[in-house]
Write a protein that holds these residues in place. Structure first.
Motif, short mmCIF file in Angstrom:
data_model
loop_
_atom_site.label_atom_id
_atom_site.label_comp_id
_atom_site.label_asym_id
_atom_site.label_seq_id
_atom_site.Cartn_x
_atom_site.Cartn_y
_atom_site.Cartn_z
N GLN A 1 0.81 -1.21 0.00
CA GLN A 1 0.00 0.00 0.00
C GLN A 1 0.85 1.27 0.00
OE1 GLN A 1 -3.27 0.22 2.76
NE2 GLN A 1 -3.80 -1.94 2.50
N VAL A 2 2.04 1.20 0.59
CA VAL A 2 2.89 2.40 0.63
C VAL A 2 4.07 2.30 -0.33
CG1 VAL A 2 2.26 3.17 2.94
CG2 VAL A 2 4.06 1.46 2.68
N GLY A 3 4.09 1.27 -1.18
CA GLY A 3 5.10 1.19 -2.22
C GLY A 3 6.45 0.67 -1.77
N TRP A 4 6.48 -0.07 -0.66
CA TRP A 4 7.74 -0.65 -0.19
C TRP A 4 7.87 -2.09 -0.68
CZ3 TRP A 4 6.69 0.78 5.62
CH2 TRP A 4 6.87 2.16 5.79
N ASP A 5 9.09 -2.47 -1.00
CA ASP A 5 9.40 -3.86 -1.29
C ASP A 5 9.38 -4.64 0.02
OD1 ASP A 5 10.32 -6.19 -2.57
OD2 ASP A 5 12.41 -5.65 -2.20
N TYR A 6 8.79 -5.83 0.01
CA TYR A 6 8.76 -6.66 1.22
C TYR A 6 9.26 -8.05 0.88
CZ TYR A 6 7.12 -9.39 5.21
OH TYR A 6 7.07 -10.22 6.30
N ARG A 7 10.15 -8.57 1.73
CA ARG A 7 10.72 -9.89 1.50
C ARG A 7 10.76 -10.69 2.79
NH1 ARG A 7 15.96 -8.35 -2.39
NH2 ARG A 7 14.77 -7.05 -3.85
N VAL A 8 10.37 -11.95 2.68
CA VAL A 8 10.59 -12.92 3.75
C VAL A 8 11.73 -13.81 3.27
CG1 VAL A 8 9.62 -14.79 5.13
CG2 VAL A 8 8.17 -12.86 4.44
N VAL A 9 12.83 -13.81 4.00
CA VAL A 9 14.05 -14.47 3.53
C VAL A 9 14.45 -15.59 4.48
CG1 VAL A 9 14.89 -12.45 2.29
CG2 VAL A 9 15.48 -12.74 4.69
N GLY A 10 14.92 -16.68 3.90
CA GLY A 10 15.45 -17.79 4.67
C GLY A 10 16.96 -17.80 4.61
N ALA A 11 17.54 -18.99 4.69
CA ALA A 11 19.00 -19.10 4.67
C ALA A 11 19.55 -18.67 3.32
CB ALA A 11 19.41 -20.53 4.98
N PRO A 12 20.46 -17.71 3.28
CA PRO A 12 21.06 -17.30 2.00
C PRO A 12 22.05 -18.35 1.51
CG PRO A 12 22.09 -16.12 3.80
CD PRO A 12 20.99 -16.94 4.41
N ASP A 13 22.48 -18.19 0.27
CA ASP A 13 23.44 -19.12 -0.32
C ASP A 13 24.70 -19.18 0.54
OD1 ASP A 13 24.43 -20.66 -2.83
OD2 ASP A 13 26.00 -19.18 -2.43
N ALA A 14 25.12 -20.39 0.89
CA ALA A 14 26.23 -20.57 1.83
C ALA A 14 27.54 -20.03 1.27
CB ALA A 14 26.37 -22.05 2.19
N ILE A 15 27.80 -20.24 -0.01
CA ILE A 15 29.06 -19.77 -0.60
C ILE A 15 29.08 -18.25 -0.63
CG2 ILE A 15 30.44 -19.69 -2.70
CD1 ILE A 15 29.56 -22.55 -3.27
N LEU A 16 27.97 -17.64 -1.02
CA LEU A 16 27.89 -16.18 -1.03
C LEU A 16 28.15 -15.63 0.37
CD1 LEU A 16 27.17 -13.45 -2.36
CD2 LEU A 16 24.78 -13.93 -1.78
N VAL A 17 27.53 -16.22 1.37
CA VAL A 17 27.71 -15.74 2.74
C VAL A 17 29.16 -15.86 3.18
CG1 VAL A 17 27.16 -16.25 5.17
CG2 VAL A 17 25.33 -16.11 3.48
#
Length: 254
Positions: free
Chosen positions: A159-175
């Motif tokens: 409603q206010v134009g914000w991006d919303y994300r529910v995130v789990g475990a990120p890629d292990a190599i990237l981290v």
């Protein structure tokens, strides 16, 4: 002054033209505010205080702490290692110019008229002036009541134009790669003469260690090289483990 916290309570200001939600937050001065959702899009949540405290108790399974953000030059809290990893990735993201932990309470009433609330994990201000709201939760740990909270939060953000994300475990190599670079995120590693030498060396793609040796003493050069990779002034593929022959370039990857 200690961190103020807002409690999910009934009532609040009226007249919300969007009708469904209210937002509670704590300003930098420690004053609590509760406003219609329509007024929240212009609030600089990244300049406020956390709207809730991290619980600490004997035997807790989470590992709360604080991450020093190179983006803002001060610490931002996290409540778990998963949140820490995503906070680190927000700090690394060149599109993010500021980030706040536990930025606000979102209030609404369910179908039975009972008051409900949720405090997202992070609010990120983007370079284009937009915003990203983030909740960190592994998919397998999202309970039905959590799914409802996340769905209502997504609806409010839309409603206010914000991006919303529910995130789990990120890629292990990237981290792992970004965590290594994060060790060199402090601006003390920005040494102009070495920076200039590295930019000359990597004007054409080349191996990481060979390029460091070409720019000078690797012991002195490598911290600056990693700092430039953190800062996105140098570029490489972070989807594979960093190693001495990793190809680095000063050109923006397309």
């Amino acid at each position: 002054m200690g961190e103020a916290t807002l409690r999910p309570v009934r009532g609040g200001v009226g007249g919300d033209p969007l009708g469904e939600f209210e937002v509670g937050y704590v300003g930098l001065d420690g004053i609590e505010h509760r406003i219609p959702l329509a007024g929240a899009w212009s609030v600089r949540f990244e300049r406020g205080r956390p709207a809730r405290r991290f619980p600490q108790y004997k035997g807790q399974k989470h590992f709360p702490g604080r991450w020093w953000t190179a983006t803002m030059g001060h610490h931002v809290g996290y409540e778990s290692w998963l949140e820490r990893d995503h906070l680190m990735l927000l700090d690394f993201d060149p599109d993010v110019v500021a980030v706040a932990s536990q930025p606000f309470w979102l209030f609404w009433a369910n179908e039975q008229g009972k008051a409900r609330s949720h405090a997202p994990d992070y609010f990120a201000r983007l370079a284009d002036g937009g915003a990203r709201v983030v909740d960190c939760r592994p998919v397998e740990r999202i309970k039905p009541k959590d799914a409802v909270r996340f769905a209502r939060t997504r609806a409010a953000c839309e409603q206010v134009g914000w991006d919303y994300r529910v995130v789990g475990a990120p890629d292990a190599i990237l981290v792992r790669n970004v965590r290594w670079l994060a060790g060199y995120r402090h601006p003390r590693h920005d040494l102009p003469a070495v920076v200039a030498a590295l930019r000359r060396v990597f004007a054409e793609p080349g191996g990481l260690l060979a390029g460091a040796e070409a720019a000078g003493d690797p012991i002195a050069v490598l911290p600056v090289l990693f700092h430039l990779l953190w800062r996105h002034d140098l570029h490489t593929d972070l989807s594979t483990p960093l190693h001495p022959d990793t190809v680095v370039t000063a050109a923006v990857a397309r």
